[in-house]
Design an enzyme around this catalytic site. Structure first.
Site, PDB file in Angstrom:
ATOM      1  N   GLU A  20       4.170   1.805  -0.566  1.00  0.00           N
ATOM      2  CA  GLU A  20       5.068   2.014  -1.716  1.00  0.00           C
ATOM      3  C   GLU A  20       4.275   2.165  -3.009  1.00  0.00           C
ATOM      4  O   GLU A  20       4.683   2.887  -3.913  1.00  0.00           O
ATOM      5  CB  GLU A  20       6.084   0.872  -1.831  1.00  0.00           C
ATOM      6  N   TYR A  61       0.837  -1.199   0.000  1.00  0.00           N
ATOM      7  CA  TYR A  61       0.000   0.000   0.000  1.00  0.00           C
ATOM      8  C   TYR A  61       0.878   1.257   0.000  1.00  0.00           C
ATOM      9  O   TYR A  61       0.734   2.126  -0.863  1.00  0.00           O
ATOM     10  CB  TYR A  61      -0.901  -0.036   1.231  1.00  0.00           C
ATOM     11  N   SER A  99     -14.496   1.905  12.587  1.00  0.00           N
ATOM     12  CA  SER A  99     -15.605   0.981  12.316  1.00  0.00           C
ATOM     13  C   SER A  99     -15.525  -0.234  13.244  1.00  0.00           C
ATOM     14  O   SER A  99     -16.540  -0.671  13.794  1.00  0.00           O
ATOM     15  CB  SER A  99     -15.620   0.572  10.841  1.00  0.00           C
TER      16      SER A  99
HETATM   17  P1  NAD Z   1     -12.697   1.871   0.104  1.00  0.00           P
HETATM   18  O1  NAD Z   1     -12.048   0.537   0.187  1.00  0.00           O
HETATM   19  O2  NAD Z   1     -14.045   2.036   0.706  1.00  0.00           O
HETATM   20  O3  NAD Z   1     -12.790   2.362  -1.411  1.00  0.00           O
HETATM   21  C1  NAD Z   1     -11.925   1.947  -2.423  1.00  0.00           C
HETATM   22  C2  NAD Z   1     -12.764   1.654  -3.662  1.00  0.00           C
HETATM   23  O4  NAD Z   1     -11.896   1.285  -4.744  1.00  0.00           O
HETATM   24  C3  NAD Z   1     -13.728   0.487  -3.463  1.00  0.00           C
HETATM   25  O5  NAD Z   1     -14.997   0.810  -3.938  1.00  0.00           O
HETATM   26  C4  NAD Z   1     -13.092  -0.643  -4.265  1.00  0.00           C
HETATM   27  O6  NAD Z   1     -14.018  -1.604  -4.715  1.00  0.00           O
HETATM   28  C5  NAD Z   1     -12.427   0.121  -5.377  1.00  0.00           C
HETATM   29  N1  NAD Z   1     -11.306  -0.572  -6.018  1.00  0.00           N
HETATM   30  C6  NAD Z   1     -10.284  -1.227  -5.422  1.00  0.00           C
HETATM   31  N2  NAD Z   1      -9.444  -1.733  -6.342  1.00  0.00           N
HETATM   32  C7  NAD Z   1      -9.956  -1.387  -7.567  1.00  0.00           C
HETATM   33  C8  NAD Z   1      -9.552  -1.615  -8.904  1.00  0.00           C
HETATM   34  N3  NAD Z   1      -8.438  -2.306  -9.183  1.00  0.00           N
HETATM   35  N4  NAD Z   1     -10.321  -1.129  -9.903  1.00  0.00           N
HETATM   36  C9  NAD Z   1     -11.456  -0.417  -9.643  1.00  0.00           C
HETATM   37  N5  NAD Z   1     -11.877  -0.171  -8.379  1.00  0.00           N
HETATM   38  C10 NAD Z   1     -11.137  -0.652  -7.369  1.00  0.00           C
HETATM   39  O7  NAD Z   1     -11.669   2.921   0.744  1.00  0.00           O
HETATM   40  P2  NAD Z   1     -11.801   4.492   0.982  1.00  0.00           P
HETATM   41  O8  NAD Z   1     -11.539   4.739   2.405  1.00  0.00           O
HETATM   42  O9  NAD Z   1     -13.018   5.035   0.353  1.00  0.00           O
HETATM   43  O10 NAD Z   1     -10.521   4.990   0.174  1.00  0.00           O
HETATM   44  C11 NAD Z   1     -10.618   5.644  -1.080  1.00  0.00           C
HETATM   45  C12 NAD Z   1      -9.246   6.155  -1.491  1.00  0.00           C
HETATM   46  O11 NAD Z   1      -8.761   7.081  -0.519  1.00  0.00           O
HETATM   47  C13 NAD Z   1      -8.196   5.030  -1.595  1.00  0.00           C
HETATM   48  O12 NAD Z   1      -7.365   5.308  -2.704  1.00  0.00           O
HETATM   49  C14 NAD Z   1      -7.431   5.159  -0.313  1.00  0.00           C
HETATM   50  O13 NAD Z   1      -6.107   4.715  -0.453  1.00  0.00           O
HETATM   51  C15 NAD Z   1      -7.494   6.667  -0.059  1.00  0.00           C
HETATM   52  N6  NAD Z   1      -7.326   6.970   1.367  1.00  0.00           N
HETATM   53  C16 NAD Z   1      -8.333   6.765   2.274  1.00  0.00           C
HETATM   54  C17 NAD Z   1      -8.133   7.059   3.623  1.00  0.00           C
HETATM   55  C18 NAD Z   1      -9.200   6.885   4.669  1.00  0.00           C
HETATM   56  O14 NAD Z   1      -8.930   7.137   5.834  1.00  0.00           O
HETATM   57  N7  NAD Z   1     -10.414   6.512   4.342  1.00  0.00           N
HETATM   58  C19 NAD Z   1      -6.880   7.555   4.046  1.00  0.00           C
HETATM   59  C20 NAD Z   1      -5.870   7.719   3.102  1.00  0.00           C
HETATM   60  C21 NAD Z   1      -6.111   7.449   1.764  1.00  0.00           C
END
Ligand code: NAD
Ligand code: UDP
Ligand code: UDP
Length: 312
Positions: free
Chosen positions: A147, A145, A189
């Site tokens: 890297e 994640y 959660s």
């Molecule tokens: P989440 O897991 O709810 O959402 C990620 C979404 O991406 C999901 O709907 C999943 O099905 C989709 N996905 C995964 N791999 C895929 C692929 N190869 N092709 C198409 N869709 C794909 O997580 P989130 O919390 O909503 O995170 C969203 C983004 O924000 C991510 O990139 C995450 O790294 C980043 N982020 C979130 C947080 C947080 O605290 N929530 C913090 C830092 C970064």
């Protein structure tokens, strides 16, 4: 002006809130998701809306569509999910970024990257400013994640320098709220679901490690503020709430707000778990005029209301 906007990962926690906001603002949204961690339930209320379109697609494969702007959020975000298939996690960040950047280049479209505070790793600078290069283990269980996201940032800045792409890179710190996946293992959660079910609250380690928690509505407001800056602003820009809590304090707050009888138990700390984390948001404050406004207790109450409806 109404635009056609692509949101990858749009059926996930953050993506679905972003789709809501963009539709509210009068845009057309193309939501692309492979449903690895996302769910149709998160966007079901948008399915009948003529301005909303859903496409099942994996961003590690090329995507040929016509849009004006791109928000690239596709990537599992919780340790349980991103460690389930670590090779696919790196592919999603890296191949996904290449494909979405290639798409943005062909369309001359502005592109936003959901990067992360994990690029700072287990930091020895506190709070973390954007100038800090981080302390990341390249071969540990979180590396797929961390890297992957670091390489995605590299690609964004190289497409910007090499091809003149308009990029916006946000480094997101721990964010919580309704539509988090109840079983994705993230701390907010987990604690709420455990407290609602009267199960033990699982603190990893001694609970003295810290995180700073941002409520989802504040974060999405930050996304839009960054996306709407002029082309000279590329980021990276930290987005998060600087109010820092120990994991033990979080557990106590959740138990009290729910009035739960759950007791706290202590379990082993997973590898490479950062000891402390707090964003320095000076840049967001000055460049975007953005500060979070919802504090932890208030945000937890809204999040608990959501989980009360879905947790049996
Ligand atoms: P989440 O897991 O709810 O959402 C990620 C979404 O991406 C999901 O709907 C999943 O099905 C989709 N996905 C995964 N791999 C895929 C692929 N190869 N092709 C198409 N869709 C794909 O997580 P989130 O919390 O909503 O995170 C969203 C983004 O924000 C991510 O990139 C995450 O790294 C980043 N982020 C979130 C947080 C947080 O605290 N929530 C913090 C830092 C970064
Ligand atoms: N790509 C895509 N949609 C497009 C344009 C490109 O998915 O509309 C993908 C394509 O798979 C390509 C990648 O983006 O491999 C990178 O594109 P770029 O033009 O930068 O590189 P090249 O095509 O020269 O490899
Ligand atoms: N954590 C915990 N109990 C849980 C889930 C997580 O004590 O049931 C801890 C975890 O070890 C970490 C912190 O809470 O120190 C935040 O974990 P999360 O997975 O939410 O986010 P990240 O570690 O990626 O910031």
């Amino acid at each position: 002006m109404s635009k056609r906007i692509l949101v990858t990962g749009g059926a996930g926690f953050l993506g679905s809130h972003l789709c809501d906001r963009l539709i509210e603002d009068g845009h057309d949204v193309l939501c692309v998701d492979n449903f690895f961690t996302g769910s149709k339930d998160n966007i079901r209320h948008l399915l009948g809306n003529p301005r909303f379109e859903l496409m099942r697609h994996d961003v590690t494969f090329p995507l040929y569509v016509e849009v004006d702007e791109i928000f690239n959020l596709a990537c599992p975000a919780s340790p349980i999910h991103y460690q389930h298939d670590p090779v696919q996690t790196t592919k999603t960040s890296v191949h996904g970024a290449i494909n979405m950047l290639g798409l943005a280049k062909r369309l001359n479209a502005k592109i936003f990257q959901a990067s992360t505070s994990e690029v700072y790793g287990d930091p020895e600078v506190h709070p973390q400013p954007e100038e800090y290069w981080g302390r990341v283990n390249p071969i540990g269980i979180r590396s797929c994640y961390d890297e992957g996201k670091r390489c995605a940032e590299t690609l964004f800045f190289d497409y910007h320098r090499q091809h003149g792409l308009k990029i916006k890179v946000a480094r997101i710190f721990n964010t919580y709220g309704p539509r988090m996946h109840p079983n994705d293992g993230r701390v907010v959660s987990n604690f709420i679901v455990q407290a609602l079910r009267g199960q033990d609250i699982t603190i990893y380690g001694d609970g003295s490690q810290t995180r700073s928690f941002c409520y989802v509505d504040d974060l999405i407001r930050g996304f839009l503020a960054l996306m709407n800056t002029d082309a000279s602003v590329t980021g990276p820009i930290n987005l998060g709430n600087p109010n820092e809590f120990t994991i033990r304090q979080l557990a106590e707050m959740v138990i009290e707000l729910i009035g739960s009888k759950s007791k706290v138990i202590y379990m082993p700390l997973p590898g490479d778990d950062p000891k402390q984390r707090q964003p320095n948001i000076e840049k967001a404050r000055t460049v975007l005029d953005w500060v979070p406004s919802i504090q932890l207790e208030q945000g937890l109450i809204k999040t608990i209301e959501y989980f009360q409806k879905i947790v049996k």
